[in-house]
Structure formats: structure tokens, C-alpha cells
Design an enzyme around this catalytic site. Structure first.
Site, mmCIF file in Angstrom:
data_model
loop_
_atom_site.group_PDB
_atom_site.id
_atom_site.type_symbol
_atom_site.label_atom_id
_atom_site.label_comp_id
_atom_site.label_asym_id
_atom_site.label_seq_id
_atom_site.Cartn_x
_atom_site.Cartn_y
_atom_site.Cartn_z
ATOM 1 N N CYS A 86 2.309 9.618 -2.414
ATOM 2 C CA CYS A 86 2.455 10.982 -1.901
ATOM 3 C C CYS A 86 3.924 11.316 -1.627
ATOM 4 O O CYS A 86 4.717 11.358 -2.558
ATOM 5 C CB CYS A 86 1.547 11.185 -0.694
ATOM 6 S SG CYS A 86 1.178 12.920 -0.428
ATOM 7 N N HIS A 177 -3.320 9.395 -1.413
ATOM 8 C CA HIS A 177 -3.194 8.308 -0.427
ATOM 9 C C HIS A 177 -4.224 7.228 -0.745
ATOM 10 O O HIS A 177 -5.401 7.407 -0.438
ATOM 11 C CB HIS A 177 -3.459 8.853 0.979
ATOM 12 C CG HIS A 177 -2.339 9.666 1.525
ATOM 13 N ND1 HIS A 177 -1.442 9.177 2.444
ATOM 14 C CD2 HIS A 177 -1.954 10.920 1.260
ATOM 15 C CE1 HIS A 177 -0.557 10.104 2.726
ATOM 16 N NE2 HIS A 177 -0.844 11.175 2.028
ATOM 17 N N GLU A 179 -4.574 4.402 0.670
ATOM 18 C CA GLU A 179 -4.805 3.501 1.806
ATOM 19 C C GLU A 179 -5.925 3.982 2.722
ATOM 20 O O GLU A 179 -6.330 3.270 3.632
ATOM 21 C CB GLU A 179 -3.509 3.322 2.615
ATOM 22 C CG GLU A 179 -3.130 4.466 3.557
ATOM 23 C CD GLU A 179 -2.488 5.666 2.855
ATOM 24 O OE1 GLU A 179 -2.585 5.772 1.608
ATOM 25 O OE2 GLU A 179 -1.921 6.513 3.567
#
Ligand code: GLN
Length: 197
Positions: A86, A177, A179
Site C-alpha cells: 500500500c 494489505h 497482513e
């Protein structure tokens, strides 16, 4: 073997990335040590680096001010892996189309910040990613898109017809993202699987 991974932590929380790195390493039978990078002098000891999301103008300014930016560039020149997500991809690119971002030029792409518009500020999409067998649950938050790719860049995924995951040598960049869904496959791809170009 222990993987020493540095997470650039000049802004925001790193715990979700740390967990994904630990899971990816464990799947390869490796221990991992995740270090937070907030000052110069720490990058050289890292096998892999993660540049997380946040606010790209702020992150890039702090990386220059702290003298971390040239250390990240040397890490890539040495062929060591980087995952840039990002805002991290915006900082890592060659052209962020925004003078307020002091980019590092690690991956030869032009990005458009906040490319997916206001109505779709954040969304989750099942993304087909080259190198992964099953779609990846990708969370986009005020995400950029890649608008131009250089000749040495491999596009790993597209959404709405736009590249959102790219790879050049040791650098893997995602507009989303990876994660946030507890799925470590992108971290695995970035740190443990060889690039195909
Ligand atoms: N919109 C942010 C920027 O342009 C990136 C958002 C994010 O990292 N989730 O810097």
C-alpha cells in the site's frame, strides 16, 4: 536458520506483519526475528524488509530524515527481498505522481494514489495472484493502483483491470494489505519464493 526481518516502523503498528512473517518462516522450518526499523543502522543486519502501509508522504519524509532511505536502496541492490504494501508501494515506486512523496525508486512502476475512489474507500476482494493456487483475500484501504509498469516488472495480480501486485527482482509490491486477513501467503511469496523475472 533464523530469518531476520525488518519492518519499517516509522509510522503505525507492525504486529500483524510480524505475525505473518513468523507464520511464513515457520512454514519453511525457519525461526524468525522481527525487528522494528525506526532509525538508521539496523537495515544491514536484515535478511528481508517490509515496508508497510500508512501515509506515503509522511513515511517517505521520515525515511529520508532518519537516513533509512539509502539503507533500503542498498538492501535491494544487494538482491535482498522487500515486501512493500500500500503506502509502502507508493514510497518504493519510481513515480508516485505526487511531489510530496519522496520515492525510493525500487520498483519501476507509476502509481496512482487513492485510485479506487471514495465510495470504495476500503473493500475486500478475492484476488487471483500469480504463484498462488487459491485466491488471496485482499483488503484494500485507500489503496493505490499501478498505472504504468516498466519492462522488468512482472504483474502478479490485477483488480478492475489495474495491476495491484507487482514484482521486480527482489521487490514485491502490493496495493492491498496482505497482513490483515491472517493469510501469510503474500509474505511467503515475497520472502521465500524466487522471482520469475
Ligand atoms: N492512501 C495512502 C497514501 O496515499 C495509502 C493508504 C494505505 O497505506 N492504506 O499514502
Amino acid at each position: 536458520m533464523t530469518l531476520t526481518a525488518g519492518v519499517v516502523a516509522v509510522q503505525g503498528d507492525v504486529s500483524e506483519h510480524a505475525r505473518a512473517i513468523e507464520r511464513a518462516a515457520a512454514a519453511h522450518g525457519q525461526d524468525s526475528e522481527v525487528r522494528q526499523i525506526r532509525e538508521a543502522g539496523l537495515v544491514a543486519d536484515c535478511d528481508a524488509l517490509l515496508m508497510p502501509g500508512g501515509e506515503s508522504t509522511t513515511i517517505s519524509r521520515l525515511l529520508r530524515r532518519e537516513g533509512i532511505a539509502p539503507e533500503i536502496q542498498r538492501h535491494v541492490e544487494a538482491g535482498k527481498p522487500v515486501l512493500a504494501t500500500c503506502a509502502g508501494l507508493i514510497v518504493a515506486c519510481t513515480d508516485p505522481q505526487d511531489d510530496r512523496v519522496d520515492q525510493l525508486g525500487l520498483v519501476d512502476v507509476t502509481v496512482e494514489r487513492n485510485a479506487f475512489g471514495r465510495q470504495r474507500d476500503s473493500f475486500e476482494a478475492p484476488l487471483d495472484v500469480r504463484g498462488l493456487d487459491e485466491p488471496f483475500p485482499a483488503v484494500f484501504i485507500r489503496a493505490p493502483a499501478v498505472s504504468e509498469v516498466g519492462p522488468d516488472v512482472e504483474v502478479l495480480a490485477e483488480w478492475d483491470g489495474r495491476p495491484v501486485a507487482v514484482r521486480q527482482g527482489p521487490v514485491l509490491g502490493t496495493a492491498f494489505h496482505p497482513e490483515l486477513t491472517g493469510d501469510p501467503r503474500i509474505h511467503d511469496l515475497a520472502f521465500f519464493e524466487q522471482a520469475t523475472v
